[in-house]
Design an enzyme around this catalytic site. Sequence first.
Site, PDB file in Angstrom:
ATOM      1  N   CYS A   1       0.633  -1.154  -0.075  1.00  0.00           N
ATOM      2  CA  CYS A   1      -0.118   0.107  -0.008  1.00  0.00           C
ATOM      3  C   CYS A   1       0.711   1.454   0.101  1.00  0.00           C
ATOM      4  O   CYS A   1       0.630   2.226  -0.452  1.00  0.00           O
ATOM      5  CB  CYS A   1      -1.006  -0.046   1.159  1.00  0.00           C
ATOM      6  SG  CYS A   1      -0.341   0.289   2.812  1.00  0.00           S
ATOM      7  N   ASP A   2       2.062   1.283   0.694  1.00  0.00           N
ATOM      8  CA  ASP A   2       2.948   2.441   0.486  1.00  0.00           C
ATOM      9  C   ASP A   2       3.171   3.272  -0.869  1.00  0.00           C
ATOM     10  O   ASP A   2       3.348   3.861  -0.920  1.00  0.00           O
ATOM     11  CB  ASP A   2       4.374   2.125   1.286  1.00  0.00           C
ATOM     12  CG  ASP A   2       4.522   1.185   2.380  1.00  0.00           C
ATOM     13  OD1 ASP A   2       3.326   0.499   2.444  1.00  0.00           O
ATOM     14  OD2 ASP A   2       5.295   0.925   3.010  1.00  0.00           O
ATOM     15  N   ALA A   3       3.064   2.139  -1.724  1.00  0.00           N
ATOM     16  CA  ALA A   3       3.288   2.367  -3.234  1.00  0.00           C
ATOM     17  C   ALA A   3       2.560   3.450  -3.900  1.00  0.00           C
ATOM     18  O   ALA A   3       2.734   4.115  -4.523  1.00  0.00           O
ATOM     19  CB  ALA A   3       3.214   1.200  -4.102  1.00  0.00           C
TER      20      ALA A   3
END
Length: 366
Positions: free
Chosen positions: A149-151
């Site tokens: 999700c950080d992407a």
Amino acid sequence: MNKFKLLFLLVLMTFSVLAKSTKQEKQFSEKYIKKIMKKATFWQFKNPKHELWDWTNGAFFAGVFAAYETTGSNKMMKAMIKMGDANQWKAGPRLHHADDHAICQTYIDLYRIKIDQRMIQPFIETMDEFMATPFPVKEPLEPITWWWCDALFMGPPAFVKLGVTLGDDKYLQLSDKLFKETYDLLYDKTEHLFARDIRYKWNQDEILKESNGEKIFWSRGNGWVMGGLVRLLKELPADYSNRSFYEIIFKEMASKISKIQQEDGLWRASLLDPNSYPGGETSGSGFYTYALAWGINNGLLDKETYLPVVEKAWIALNGLVYKNGKVGWVQPIGADPRSNFTSASWEVYGTGAFLLAGSEVIKLDR
């Protein structure tokens, strides 16, 4: 206790409450916010960390550019140009990895001011290669390009900024496609939060849980997502066909995040098991403050509902900044909630999150 002593204590308590209230109100003044943003930025400049093209500095320099826009500091501008020159205006070395694209957001922002093609040409060439090269799937953890999700903070804003700058929708459409894959893989439609990656989804054979039995939702990971959504929505045209998709996610997450803010105004490393992770975590809290303040400022979030949340968070964040400008209580690099940090813990992305928060808090109509 005689009445004179009681009266004295009451007066003392009243002055203490008034002094605290005055100090907190001061933290929303334009003068104070600009001063604290400069102090945090310049402390971080003196304490560099990581390769300049690294995702950590991608987040930091996103904050620096926001601080430059807020303060007009020529010193910040010179530092960003120096960083770009040192990197030869290139993305990181991993072609498909969103982390290595995050720094390009700042390159594009600088290009819009300087109109210097060398600032964006390497990223254009990287994107040409990116689109021509299939992503090397690695099951089961990496089934899609943006598999964590950080992407969604790192990649989508860079792609969309480039597309808007060049007037070429192919970059926006590619971002839409990859973002939707991540959404389908990791978004929990019940909790309105993102799992960090597929390991934390509850439909797996081996379910990972917090000690209180709740799902594991990492604060900074979801902070990355909300910060990324802001940076996307700032770029997308009002009539863009997929804009509503991002607005809906943003509003759903904002509603959830506002409800799980802790009493001290911050968010814990684990969003649904705060008691197991004492100490407010700055990087997640900073990104939430940034996102919620931006939502109020741009009419996506109800001011009456969300302003108290932002005010409480901003006061709390300022309590984590040392007198010398160091931003403390930042969880180290990781991929899940941990109790591995203290008031002295710092990271460049924590400073970046704080600067982004300040850039929107200063605009609030209170």
